[in-house]
Scaffold this active site. Structure first.
Site, PDB file in Angstrom:
ATOM      1  N   ASP A 263     -14.528  44.719  49.602  1.00 43.14           N
ATOM      2  CA  ASP A 263     -15.671  44.752  48.692  1.00 43.14           C
ATOM      3  C   ASP A 263     -15.413  43.945  47.418  1.00 43.14           C
ATOM      4  OD1 ASP A 263     -18.300  45.826  47.974  1.00 43.14           O
ATOM      5  OD2 ASP A 263     -17.226  46.954  46.451  1.00 43.14           O
TER       6      ASP A 263
ATOM      7  N   ASP B 227     -16.188  39.401  46.924  1.00 39.64           N
ATOM      8  CA  ASP B 227     -17.287  38.645  46.312  1.00 39.64           C
ATOM      9  C   ASP B 227     -17.120  38.567  44.797  1.00 39.64           C
ATOM     10  OD1 ASP B 227     -17.724  41.323  45.976  1.00 39.64           O
ATOM     11  OD2 ASP B 227     -19.824  41.302  46.596  1.00 39.64           O
ATOM     12  N   GLY B 228     -16.647  39.657  44.181  1.00 42.62           N
ATOM     13  CA  GLY B 228     -16.421  39.640  42.739  1.00 42.62           C
ATOM     14  C   GLY B 228     -15.317  38.680  42.347  1.00 42.62           C
TER      15      GLY B 228
ATOM     16  N   ARG C 183     -15.698  35.361  39.948  1.00 41.66           N
ATOM     17  CA  ARG C 183     -14.850  35.136  38.778  1.00 41.66           C
ATOM     18  C   ARG C 183     -14.159  33.776  38.852  1.00 41.66           C
ATOM     19  NH1 ARG C 183      -9.650  35.820  38.343  1.00 41.66           N
ATOM     20  NH2 ARG C 183      -9.518  37.081  40.256  1.00 41.66           N
TER      21      ARG C 183
ATOM     22  N   VAL D  28     -21.116  36.278  50.778  1.00 38.43           N
ATOM     23  CA  VAL D  28     -20.130  37.288  51.161  1.00 38.43           C
ATOM     24  C   VAL D  28     -20.700  38.692  50.952  1.00 38.43           C
ATOM     25  CG1 VAL D  28     -17.864  38.259  50.586  1.00 38.43           C
ATOM     26  CG2 VAL D  28     -18.165  35.784  50.735  1.00 38.43           C
ATOM     27  N   THR D  29     -21.378  38.902  49.823  1.00 43.22           N
ATOM     28  CA  THR D  29     -21.986  40.203  49.531  1.00 43.22           C
ATOM     29  C   THR D  29     -22.997  40.583  50.610  1.00 43.22           C
ATOM     30  OG1 THR D  29     -21.762  39.820  47.144  1.00 43.22           O
ATOM     31  CG2 THR D  29     -23.305  41.525  47.839  1.00 43.22           C
TER      32      THR D  29
ATOM     33  N   ASP E 189     -24.872  43.092  44.110  1.00 41.36           N
ATOM     34  CA  ASP E 189     -23.774  43.888  44.663  1.00 41.36           C
ATOM     35  C   ASP E 189     -24.080  45.375  44.588  1.00 41.36           C
ATOM     36  OD1 ASP E 189     -21.036  43.990  45.744  1.00 41.36           O
ATOM     37  OD2 ASP E 189     -20.560  44.961  43.856  1.00 41.36           O
TER      38      ASP E 189
ATOM     39  N   ASP F 256     -22.552  35.321  46.829  1.00 40.93           N
ATOM     40  CA  ASP F 256     -23.726  36.046  47.324  1.00 40.93           C
ATOM     41  C   ASP F 256     -23.717  36.144  48.842  1.00 40.93           C
ATOM     42  OD1 ASP F 256     -24.518  36.290  44.727  1.00 40.93           O
ATOM     43  OD2 ASP F 256     -26.220  34.903  44.872  1.00 40.93           O
TER      44      ASP F 256
ATOM     45  N   ASP G 247     -24.915  47.844  47.748  1.00 36.74           N
ATOM     46  CA  ASP G 247     -24.018  48.988  47.947  1.00 36.74           C
ATOM     47  C   ASP G 247     -24.805  50.241  48.307  1.00 36.74           C
ATOM     48  OD1 ASP G 247     -21.697  47.585  47.498  1.00 36.74           O
ATOM     49  OD2 ASP G 247     -21.392  48.318  45.450  1.00 36.74           O
TER      50      ASP G 247
END
Length: 209
Positions: free
Chosen positions: A65, A68-69, A73, A30-31, A86, A28, A90
């Protein structure tokens, strides 16, 4: 088209994501940090006339981008909250980019392109948001809305690449034409999604009869 690169980007960012997790950085964070960086850059660099430098910096932030995903994971935290955050941020980043470009045209654009540039920038903003909303609304109703020729990666690539080239070439016409093409592509994508969802809704009604 460019969504196929996400798997490759995830592999590239695996070591960075693992390092950030080890030092206690959350997905979060990082997002949110990436979004703030894009917004600040877009609303400062573009309105002050630094469209080449601004587009390069924003491109760097957008390029990461997937980070963060990947972190979510690896940490086992992937879920609805992260996806919501996210996707929502965006939209904020996209809005900042096109508002910044509109401000550039109004403040520093060549006189013959200033008004048209601001108009197509705002058209890209409005129809880009509608493209995203139509998919989200369709999925909220249990249908698929993921179709069309101009999804977010394509919209960002075209707008940022055109801004970079126009900045270095000192030629606003390049950016105006690119944004005009992007606005048209976004309108087409919006219509494609409406028709795609309508087809599914009609099919569902026919099946129930």
């Amino acid at each position: 088209m460019l969504n196929g690169l996400r798997g490759l980007m995830a592999k590239i960012f695996n070591p960075v994501a693992a390092l950030l997790l080890r030092i206690g950085v959350s997905p979060d964070a990082v997002t949110i940090t990436g979004t703030i960086a894009v917004v600040i850059t877009a609303l400062w660099a573009f309105p002050t006339g630094h469209i080449a430098a601004g587009s390069l910096l924003i491109g760097l932030f957008v390029f990461t981008d997937s980070l963060d995903g990947t972190m979510a994971r690896l940490s086992g935290r992937a879920g609805k909250w992260g996806a919501f955050l996210d996707s929502t941020l965006d939209r904020l980043a996209d809005a900042a980019i096109f508002v910044g470009l509109a401000a550039y045209f109004l403040r520093h654009g060549e006189s013959e392109w200033a008004t048209l540039g601001a108009i197509v920038s705002m058209m890209c903003l409005v129809f880009g948001l509608l493209v995203s909303y139509s998919r989200a609304r369709a999925e909220g109703l249990g249908m698929d809305g993921n179709v069309g020729i101009a999804e977010r990666p394509e919209r960002l690539l075209i707008s940022l690449l055109a801004a970079c080239i126009a900045g270095f070439a000192h030629n606003d016409a390049i950016l105006v034409y690119a944004l005009g093409f992007l606005a048209a592509a976004s309108i087409i994508t919006f219509i494609q999604r409406i028709m795609h969802v309508r087809k599914q809704a009609v099919a569902a009604v026919n099946e129930s009869n």
